[in-house]
Design a protein around this motif. Structure first.
Motif, PDB file in Angstrom:
ATOM      1  N   THR A  89       0.900  -1.145   0.000  1.00  0.00           N
ATOM      2  CA  THR A  89       0.000   0.000   0.000  1.00  0.00           C
ATOM      3  C   THR A  89       0.939   1.194   0.000  1.00  0.00           C
ATOM      4  OG1 THR A  89      -1.649  -1.204   1.246  1.00  0.00           O
ATOM      5  CG2 THR A  89      -1.828   1.185   1.239  1.00  0.00           C
ATOM      6  N   GLY A  90       0.908   1.945  -1.057  1.00  0.00           N
ATOM      7  CA  GLY A  90       1.926   2.975  -1.264  1.00  0.00           C
ATOM      8  C   GLY A  90       2.993   2.422  -2.181  1.00  0.00           C
ATOM      9  N   ILE A  91       3.745   3.306  -2.783  1.00  0.00           N
ATOM     10  CA  ILE A  91       4.794   2.898  -3.718  1.00  0.00           C
ATOM     11  C   ILE A  91       6.146   3.145  -3.057  1.00  0.00           C
ATOM     12  CG2 ILE A  91       5.765   3.264  -6.024  1.00  0.00           C
ATOM     13  CD1 ILE A  91       2.907   2.069  -5.943  1.00  0.00           C
ATOM     14  N   TYR A  92       7.046   2.185  -3.223  1.00  0.00           N
ATOM     15  CA  TYR A  92       8.371   2.243  -2.614  1.00  0.00           C
ATOM     16  C   TYR A  92       9.434   2.182  -3.697  1.00  0.00           C
ATOM     17  CZ  TYR A  92       5.878   1.170   1.678  1.00  0.00           C
ATOM     18  OH  TYR A  92       5.018   1.208   2.739  1.00  0.00           O
ATOM     19  N   ASP A  93      10.566   2.831  -3.445  1.00  0.00           N
ATOM     20  CA  ASP A  93      11.676   2.716  -4.390  1.00  0.00           C
ATOM     21  C   ASP A  93      12.436   1.427  -4.087  1.00  0.00           C
ATOM     22  OD1 ASP A  93      13.340   3.205  -2.199  1.00  0.00           O
ATOM     23  OD2 ASP A  93      13.897   5.220  -2.830  1.00  0.00           O
ATOM     24  N   LEU A  94      13.518   1.184  -4.813  1.00  0.00           N
ATOM     25  CA  LEU A  94      14.260  -0.072  -4.656  1.00  0.00           C
ATOM     26  C   LEU A  94      14.893  -0.240  -3.280  1.00  0.00           C
ATOM     27  CD1 LEU A  94      15.997  -0.511  -8.117  1.00  0.00           C
ATOM     28  CD2 LEU A  94      14.261  -1.966  -7.098  1.00  0.00           C
ATOM     29  N   THR A  95      15.108   0.843  -2.568  1.00  0.00           N
ATOM     30  CA  THR A  95      15.720   0.742  -1.236  1.00  0.00           C
ATOM     31  C   THR A  95      14.684   0.530  -0.142  1.00  0.00           C
ATOM     32  OG1 THR A  95      15.622   3.129  -0.826  1.00  0.00           O
ATOM     33  CG2 THR A  95      17.594   2.275  -1.964  1.00  0.00           C
ATOM     34  N   GLY A  96      13.392   0.492  -0.507  1.00  0.00           N
ATOM     35  CA  GLY A  96      12.342   0.308   0.484  1.00  0.00           C
ATOM     36  C   GLY A  96      11.827   1.604   1.073  1.00  0.00           C
ATOM     37  N   THR A  97      12.251   2.719   0.505  1.00  0.00           N
ATOM     38  CA  THR A  97      11.802   4.025   0.980  1.00  0.00           C
ATOM     39  C   THR A  97      10.479   4.381   0.318  1.00  0.00           C
ATOM     40  OG1 THR A  97      14.108   4.708   1.178  1.00  0.00           O
ATOM     41  CG2 THR A  97      12.442   6.464   1.185  1.00  0.00           C
ATOM     42  N   PRO A  98       9.458   4.740   1.109  1.00  0.00           N
ATOM     43  CA  PRO A  98       8.171   5.110   0.502  1.00  0.00           C
ATOM     44  C   PRO A  98       8.281   6.421  -0.272  1.00  0.00           C
ATOM     45  CG  PRO A  98       8.087   5.369   2.888  1.00  0.00           C
ATOM     46  CD  PRO A  98       9.427   4.782   2.553  1.00  0.00           C
ATOM     47  N   ILE A  99       7.517   6.518  -1.349  1.00  0.00           N
ATOM     48  CA  ILE A  99       7.457   7.743  -2.146  1.00  0.00           C
ATOM     49  C   ILE A  99       6.164   8.455  -1.744  1.00  0.00           C
ATOM     50  CG2 ILE A  99       7.375   8.697  -4.477  1.00  0.00           C
ATOM     51  CD1 ILE A  99       8.799   6.092  -5.393  1.00  0.00           C
ATOM     52  N   PRO A 100       6.256   9.527  -0.947  1.00  0.00           N
ATOM     53  CA  PRO A 100       5.064  10.159  -0.382  1.00  0.00           C
ATOM     54  C   PRO A 100       4.018  10.582  -1.410  1.00  0.00           C
ATOM     55  CG  PRO A 100       7.042  11.051   0.632  1.00  0.00           C
ATOM     56  CD  PRO A 100       7.483  10.187  -0.501  1.00  0.00           C
ATOM     57  N   ALA A 101       4.432  11.067  -2.557  1.00  0.00           N
ATOM     58  CA  ALA A 101       3.483  11.536  -3.569  1.00  0.00           C
ATOM     59  C   ALA A 101       2.655  10.395  -4.157  1.00  0.00           C
ATOM     60  CB  ALA A 101       4.222  12.266  -4.682  1.00  0.00           C
ATOM     61  N   LEU A 102       3.093   9.152  -3.965  1.00  0.00           N
ATOM     62  CA  LEU A 102       2.389   7.995  -4.523  1.00  0.00           C
ATOM     63  C   LEU A 102       1.781   7.116  -3.429  1.00  0.00           C
ATOM     64  CD1 LEU A 102       4.999   7.017  -7.273  1.00  0.00           C
ATOM     65  CD2 LEU A 102       2.958   8.456  -7.500  1.00  0.00           C
TER      66      LEU A 102
END
Length: 155
Positions: free
Chosen positions: A94-107
């Motif tokens: 739920t939410g989109i994460y980059d490859l490092t596992g960090t959430p992307i707040p805008a998504l």
């Protein structure tokens, strides 16, 4: 000699005002609907871009787990360790994460779900072909589903 009076009667003026009022109300309601829905294509395009990016990431991985490869659970925190297509099986966020596992707040309003299953395609047996299905859920509840196949090239 007859004189003609020029102008509008009160009844004609009221009928004109009613007709123009109805026409303006119709135009404004269409504009209101158009404005309210103008963000929907952006949300849909973003969901498609997320699905395409995830599917491409998965299909670029090895068909099978390399010796000493990753064997853990499919979570955003360990996504950088995924080294084969099957590592993504069951990946859900739920939410989109980059490859490092960090959430992307805008998504944060989007969600991703991935399934990986062996499936025969054409003359390729199921043991040598995996169907990857990526489903992205947009903030409004709309879902975008993309599928692709990864074949075992024997390498």
């Amino acid at each position: 000699m007859r004189t003609f009076e020029r102008g509008l009667s009160l009844v004609e003026l009221i009928v004109f005002m009613v007709i123009v009022g109805v026409a303006v109300a119709g135009v404004l309601s269409v504009m209101n609907l158009t404005t309210a829905k103008s963000a929907d294509p952006m949300v849909r395009k973003q969901a498609i871009a997320i699905a395409e990016g995830m599917l491409e990431e998965i299909l670029l991985k090895d068909f099978s787990n390399p010796p000493g490869g990753f064997t853990g659970a499919a979570t955003p925190a360990n996504r950088a360790l995924f080294d084969d297509v099957s590592d993504y099986a069951g990946y859900t966020t739920t939410g989109i994460y980059d490859l490092t596992g960090t959430p992307i707040p805008a998504l944060s309003g989007y969600g991703v779900s991935v399934t990986v299953a062996n499936q025969a395609v054409g003359g390729v047996p199921a043991a040598a072909a995996k169907r990857v299905t990526v489903t992205v859920t947009a903030p409004g509840g709309e879902t975008i589903t993309l599928s692709g196949f990864r074949m075992d090239t024997g390498s």
